[in-house]
Design a protein around this motif. Structure first.
Motif, PDB file in Angstrom:
ATOM      1  N   VAL A   1     -60.033  49.475  84.820  1.00 62.43           N
ATOM      2  CA  VAL A   1     -60.741  48.727  85.871  1.00 62.43           C
ATOM      3  C   VAL A   1     -62.236  48.700  85.566  1.00 62.43           C
ATOM      4  CG1 VAL A   1     -61.353  48.705  88.325  1.00 62.43           C
ATOM      5  CG2 VAL A   1     -59.012  49.219  87.631  1.00 62.43           C
ATOM      6  N   ASP A   2     -62.764  49.823  85.146  1.00 68.12           N
ATOM      7  CA  ASP A   2     -64.179  49.894  84.762  1.00 68.12           C
ATOM      8  C   ASP A   2     -64.464  48.997  83.552  1.00 68.12           C
ATOM      9  OD1 ASP A   2     -66.834  50.934  84.984  1.00 68.12           O
ATOM     10  OD2 ASP A   2     -66.407  52.310  83.330  1.00 68.12           O
ATOM     11  N   LEU A   3     -63.547  48.989  82.593  1.00 72.32           N
ATOM     12  CA  LEU A   3     -63.673  48.158  81.396  1.00 72.32           C
ATOM     13  C   LEU A   3     -63.764  46.675  81.772  1.00 72.32           C
ATOM     14  CD1 LEU A   3     -63.258  47.771  78.209  1.00 72.32           C
ATOM     15  CD2 LEU A   3     -60.827  47.642  78.742  1.00 72.32           C
ATOM     16  N   LEU A   4     -62.844  46.212  82.631  1.00 69.69           N
ATOM     17  CA  LEU A   4     -62.832  44.814  83.048  1.00 69.69           C
ATOM     18  C   LEU A   4     -64.022  44.496  83.948  1.00 69.69           C
ATOM     19  CD1 LEU A   4     -59.007  44.560  83.824  1.00 69.69           C
ATOM     20  CD2 LEU A   4     -60.189  43.493  81.887  1.00 69.69           C
ATOM     21  N   GLY A   5     -64.341  45.430  84.834  1.00 68.59           N
ATOM     22  CA  GLY A   5     -65.436  45.209  85.770  1.00 68.59           C
ATOM     23  C   GLY A   5     -66.783  45.090  85.095  1.00 68.59           C
TER      24      GLY A   5
ATOM     25  N   LEU B   1     -64.058  49.520  90.886  1.00 67.06           N
ATOM     26  CA  LEU B   1     -64.036  48.112  91.291  1.00 67.06           C
ATOM     27  C   LEU B   1     -65.222  47.797  92.206  1.00 67.06           C
ATOM     28  CD1 LEU B   1     -62.365  45.567  90.917  1.00 67.06           C
ATOM     29  CD2 LEU B   1     -60.965  46.256  92.873  1.00 67.06           C
ATOM     30  N   LEU B   2     -65.573  48.721  93.079  1.00 68.15           N
ATOM     31  CA  LEU B   2     -66.734  48.530  93.963  1.00 68.15           C
ATOM     32  C   LEU B   2     -68.024  48.467  93.150  1.00 68.15           C
ATOM     33  CD1 LEU B   2     -67.887  48.386  96.857  1.00 68.15           C
ATOM     34  CD2 LEU B   2     -68.039  50.881  96.822  1.00 68.15           C
ATOM     35  N   GLY B   3     -68.151  49.378  92.155  1.00 72.66           N
ATOM     36  CA  GLY B   3     -69.346  49.366  91.310  1.00 72.66           C
ATOM     37  C   GLY B   3     -69.498  48.060  90.558  1.00 72.66           C
ATOM     38  N   ALA B   4     -68.374  47.511  90.070  1.00 71.28           N
ATOM     39  CA  ALA B   4     -68.413  46.220  89.365  1.00 71.28           C
ATOM     40  C   ALA B   4     -68.799  45.102  90.322  1.00 71.28           C
ATOM     41  CB  ALA B   4     -67.053  45.947  88.732  1.00 71.28           C
ATOM     42  N   SER B   5     -68.311  45.169  91.551  1.00 73.65           N
ATOM     43  CA  SER B   5     -68.657  44.157  92.551  1.00 73.65           C
ATOM     44  C   SER B   5     -70.149  44.156  92.834  1.00 73.65           C
ATOM     45  CB  SER B   5     -67.882  44.414  93.851  1.00 73.65           C
ATOM     46  OG  SER B   5     -66.492  44.362  93.632  1.00 73.65           O
TER      47      SER B   5
END
Length: 458
Positions: A358-362, A389-393
């Motif tokens: 998730v971190d990779l995609l985000g 996911l929140l961090g990527a957002s």
């Protein structure tokens, strides 16, 4: 000509070097009737005790427990030497048998035996049954160092450092295990400064640390805020070098982790290169050190070297390598690596691996793919996955997804200040001032305080 039971007993007590030898002696005992001798119960007890202890020595714990059943069947009375081995067998294979063995020890009149009591105490401590461990400890008329150490460890594992220290400070004689238990207890309970302080007191008392002591204190140093941890870690490293102490695999790994977290990659590499024996954990620490300091390509090179060395990557290896892929935005390679975990390496992905993907995609801005990946997970995502996911957002300004994920996180962790702050900032960045203010008020009403930030200038 039948062998005497005395000779067979002597053979067992010398601890044969291979399980097959034990089986051969066991067969002789059965076929020649030595386990069925009448009016010689003491000898049968000795034979069964030797068999139980020998099987335990080879890790055949279930056979040890089955032998106890045969012992009772043949009416060979168990004694104080029988139960310590049985309790140790139960702790490693069938913990549910611990209380019945306790009852058997009481029935056979050997519960006051100090070895039996200490074994039971250690058993309950390992199983996390603090109440029973404490009861056994309080019933002991004489508390040896081993019993006190087991009770200290039990309190530490349950977060009761006050009771652990009370026993420790009341001990007339302390050994290295006593000190190490307290150091490790503070580390387990995230009281790293106190762990380091106790280690300093231990050195002042001229108690020689063992491998476990060094690993615990170095792990505590690596977790300390600021530069105090690396300063103390360097002192410990100097002490080890000056005294020509053997740097074990786990000690070396702890140093690599410490230097890596402090950004001292050259020091980490020097430790790694100087290690004669390198196991997978050493490589994992080095990969993590490189990936967390912007050297993702080198981290991946180390992963290739692991395979060339013939070592088997494990769960921790893949967390480190996937983290390197995420920080280097190597999406395709990271996804391929994730897919290969089970098929090529036999490693079943766990929550932490999904969080890495998730971190990779985000980080690469693939928010839709990241959200779909979370939906496809075989289990409910935990806070670490949703946090990625929140961090990527936040990074990519995806307000709707951020609000959806952020609310789930607040429901899961209502006392985590960072969740409110990040979600409030996401809304403030898109000028949703009412929503941002509502979140700050929500945080205040919940009694959650923002963790203060700090900086270090070197």
């Amino acid at each position: 000509m039948p062998r005497s039971s005395e000779l067979l007993l002597q053979l067992l007590q010398r601890f044969p070097k291979h399980p097959n030898q034990v089986q051969q002696i066991h067969c002789l005992l059965i076929t020649e009737g030595h386990l069925l001798l009448r009016n010689r119960k003491w000898k049968n007890t000795l034979l069964f005790n030797a068999l139980i202890r020998t099987h335990l020595g080879f890790g055949q714990t279930r056979k040890s427990l089955l032998l106890f059943a045969r012992m009772l069947l043949h009416r060979a009375p168990p004694n104080g030497h029988t139960f310590p081995s049985l309790i140790k067998s139960a702790s490693s294979s069938l913990p549910s048998l611990g209380p019945p063995l306790h009852a058997q020890a009481l029935k056979r009149g050997v519960l006051r035996d100090p070895f039996v009591q200490t074994s039971l105490l250690s058993f309950y401590a390992e199983c996390g049954n603090l109440r029973s461990a404490r009861k056994v400890f309080e019933e002991m008329s004489e508390r040896c160092v081993v019993a006190c150490n087991a009770m200290i460890d039990a309190f530490c594992k349950n977060g009761d450092m006050g009771s652990a220290l009370c026993i420790f400070e009341g001990m007339i004689k302390r050994d290295v295990v006593s000190w190490t238990s307290v150091v490790n207890g503070f580390r387990m309970n995230r009281r790293f400064c106190e762990a380091v302080r106790v280690f300093g007191s231990m050195m002042s008392c001229s108690v020689k640390p063992n491998e476990a002591t060094y690993v615990s204190v170095l792990s505590s140093c690596a977790s300390l805020d600021g530069w105090g941890g690396i300063y103390i870690g360097k002192q410990i490293h100097g002490h080890i070098l000056r005294n020509e102490i053997h740097l074990s695999v786990f000690m070396g790994t702890a140093f690599i982790d410490l230097y890596g977290k402090s950004g001292l990659l050259n020091a980490a590499k020097n430790v790694f290169d100087g290690m004669v024996v390198k196991e997978t954990c050493c490589w994992n620490a080095m990969i993590s050190a490189l990936s967390s300091n912007g050297r993702e390509k080198e981290a991946l090179d180390f992963f290739e070297r692991i395979k060339m060395e013939g070592l088997q990557p494990n769960e921790v290896t893949f967390v480190a390598v996937l983290t390197a892929c995420a920080r280097g935005k190597l999406v395709e390679f990271g996804l391929e690596l994730f897919r290969s975990m089970l098929n090529d390496f036999g490693v079943v992905p766990v929550m932490e691996h999904y969080g890495c993907v998730v971190d990779l995609l985000g980080r690469a801005g693939l928010l839709r793919e990241a959200a779909e990946f979370v939906q496809s997970m075989p289990f409910e995502p935990d806070a670490s996955v949703l946090g990625a996911l929140l961090g990527a957002s936040k990074i990519h300004g995806t307000t709707e997804l951020g609000n959806e994920v952020g609310q789930k996180l607040i429901d899961m962790q209502p006392q985590h200040s960072g969740r409110y702050v990040v979600l409030s900032n996401i809304n403030a960045a898109t000028q949703r001032w009412n929503r941002a203010a509502y979140l700050r008020k929500m945080m205040l009403n919940a009694g959650v305080q923002k963790t203060l930030a700090y900086s270090v200038i070197t």
